[in-house]
Enzyme design. Structure first.
Site, short mmCIF file in Angstrom:
data_model
loop_
_atom_site.label_atom_id
_atom_site.label_comp_id
_atom_site.label_asym_id
_atom_site.label_seq_id
_atom_site.Cartn_x
_atom_site.Cartn_y
_atom_site.Cartn_z
CB SER A 136 -0.90 -0.03 1.24
OG SER A 136 -1.65 1.15 1.33
CE LYS A 162 -4.71 0.05 0.50
NZ LYS A 162 -5.27 -0.76 1.59
CE LYS A 164 -3.93 3.94 2.19
NZ LYS A 164 -5.11 3.33 2.82
CG ASP A 189 -7.74 2.35 0.70
OD1 ASP A 189 -8.90 2.78 0.82
OD2 ASP A 189 -7.10 1.86 1.67
CD GLU A 214 -8.73 -0.92 1.00
OE1 GLU A 214 -7.78 -1.14 0.22
OE2 GLU A 214 -8.62 -0.97 2.23
CG ASP A 239 -10.35 -0.80 5.28
OD1 ASP A 239 -10.63 -1.19 6.42
OD2 ASP A 239 -9.26 -0.26 5.02
CE LYS A 263 -7.09 -2.11 7.02
NZ LYS A 263 -7.20 -0.64 7.03
N GLY A 291 -3.83 -3.97 6.24
CA GLY A 291 -2.75 -3.65 7.19
C GLY A 291 -3.05 -2.37 7.92
O1 LIG Z 1 0.78 -1.12 4.86
C1 LIG Z 1 -0.16 -1.22 5.63
O2 LIG Z 1 -0.06 -1.71 6.78
C2 LIG Z 1 -1.53 -0.77 5.18
C3 LIG Z 1 -1.55 0.69 4.83
C4 LIG Z 1 -2.97 1.20 4.62
O3 LIG Z 1 -3.45 1.11 3.51
C5 LIG Z 1 -3.63 1.84 5.74
C6 LIG Z 1 -2.83 2.42 6.70
C7 LIG Z 1 -3.36 3.10 7.77
C8 LIG Z 1 -4.74 3.17 7.89
C9 LIG Z 1 -5.56 2.59 6.96
C10 LIG Z 1 -5.03 1.90 5.87
C11 LIG Z 1 -6.01 1.25 4.93
O4 LIG Z 1 -5.88 0.11 4.51
O5 LIG Z 1 -7.01 1.87 4.64
MG LIG Z 2 -8.24 0.75 3.38
#
Ligand SMILES: O=C(O)CCC(=O)c1ccccc1C(=O)O
Ligand SMILES: [Mg+2]
Length: 378
Positions: A136, A162, A164, A189, A214, A239, A263, A291
């Site tokens: 991510s 992925k 953001k 995401d 996402e 999510d 999660k 994550g």
């Molecule tokens: O690398 C990771 O642990 C996931 C990173 C990530 O996408 C995330 C990190 C912090 C809060 C929310 C998210 C998410 O999945 O939305």
């Molecule tokens: Mg997410």
């Protein structure tokens, strides 16, 4: 098994690089770790994935600490727990606070697996020996920098990228990224940054061959997501909106989601995560493990969960070195050609790096069961 001692550590770790989402930037990571011990001297570890601020969900490190020490510890300390599945039942009369519950439940799962001389993956019923991993990637200053970052991770072998997105940093970014990497499995995401009125904008992502988008809409929504999915070819993956098997069932029945990001913390623990996994398997809904920028403890739990058969899409559980200069586990989690080899030591499968653990511990709280006293015959 009898839970004889619980230790909670407040941790502070510095991430190697800042990580930006549509709701904020992380660099300093304050979180909780919890160690539960049994009467035989085994110890199990759990991680609270709640952040310092309530921007991903309403839970924070401090609300978790309050719920754990004032409500959850008294329920399990000094008591016999026959199986970790019992823990969520014992917590069942307390509403929400899923990340707090998951912290203690996770430690008890690890403890249970170690005590019974099996890996956490085996205790959960997982079968995979290695898991596919994606990565991510946070919001960057500009697309050129993002493309460079992505190129590095593609080179390292990550199985899915992925990215953001947020309003103003979306369609154009994804188009350029797709042009630069025509064949790489890719997804976006939004962390709840859009509204149903943005449907026309989100439709512009169709045609980029994204494996999913996402959580485009509100963090508590399943209604508008269903309306959006009707007009979107790209599968929606929820999510933030999913906190339980019940939420999953409703979202799937409404057509709000075609894929679920599980999660462990968000759904209240491994037992509920497994139930969601099983339900989705039955309904033909693929799942993957999200994550929360975890330390090695939470990371190890994610790896164990991902060994279950319906985790058919790469997760966000990257290697330790993607986040930390030094992790609290030994060995650290490493990724080779896009795979993590599931450890075969008992429980979470990684030992504690005691030096790093102590260095990153800000405060420690210890709770012990009342010792046996002959006077009361307890
Ligand atoms: O690398 C990771 O642990 C996931 C990173 C990530 O996408 C995330 C990190 C912090 C809060 C929310 C998210 C998410 O999945 O939305
Ligand atoms: Mg997410």
């Amino acid at each position: 098994m009898k839970i004889t001692e619980i230790r909670i550590r407040k941790m502070k770790m510095m991430m190697k690089h800042p990580f930006t989402t549509s709701f904020g930037t992380f660099q300093e990571k304050d979180f909780l770790l919890l160690e539960a011990k049994d009467e035989l001297g085994n110890s199990g570890w759990g991680e609270s994935v709640a952040f310092h601020s309530p921007w991903y969900s309403e839970e924070t490190l401090e609300t978790n600490l309050h719920i754990i020490k004032d409500f959850l510890v008294p329920i399990v300390l000094g008591n016999e727990i026959s199986h970790p599945d019992r823990v969520s039942e014992l917590f069942g009369h307390l509403r929400k606070n899923n990340m707090a519950k998951s912290t203690l439940e996770g430690a008890i799962w690890d403890l249970y697996a170690k005590r019974n001389k099996m890996t956490l993956a085996e205790a959960l019923g997982g079968t995979r020996k290695k898991i596919e991993v994606g990565i991510s990637i946070g919001i960057h200053e500009n697309v050129e920098e993002l493309i460079q970052t992505v190129a590095g991770f593609v080179e390292e072998g990550y199985k899915r990228i992925k990215v953001k997105i947020k309003p103003g940093y979306d369609v154009d970014v994804m188009q350029k990224l797709r042009a630069a990497f025509p064949d790489v499995p890719m997804m976006a995401d939004a962390n709840s940054a859009y509204r149903l009125e943005d449907t026309d904008l989100l439709k512009q992502l169709d045609g980029l061959n994204l494996t999913m988008i996402e959580q485009p809409l509100a963090s508590d929504d399943i209604i508008d997501h269903a309306a959006l999915q009707v007009n979107l070819q790209t599968p929606i993956c929820l999510d933030e909106s999913i906190h339980s098997l019940e939420d999953t069932r409703k979202a799937v029945e409404l057509g709000s989601t075609k894929i679920i990001n599980i999660k462990i913390g968000r759904v209240g623990g491994l037992t509920e995560a497994k139930k969601i996994h099983d339900y989705c398997a039955e309904k033909g809904i693929p799942v993957w493990c999200g994550g929360m920028l975890e330390s090695g403890i939470g990371r190890a739990h994610n790896i164990a969960l991902t060994t279950l058969p319906n985790f058919t899409l790469p997760g966000d559980t990257a290697g330790s070195s993607r986040y930390w200069e030094e992790d609290v586990i030994s060995p650290e989690v490493t990724v080779e050609e896009g795979y993590i080899t599931v450890p075969d030591a008992y429980g979470i499968g990684y030992a504690i790096n005691e030096q790093a653990m102590d260095r990153f511990t800000v405060e420690e709280l210890v709770f012990q069961a009342q010792p046996f006293t002959a006077a009361t015959g307890q």
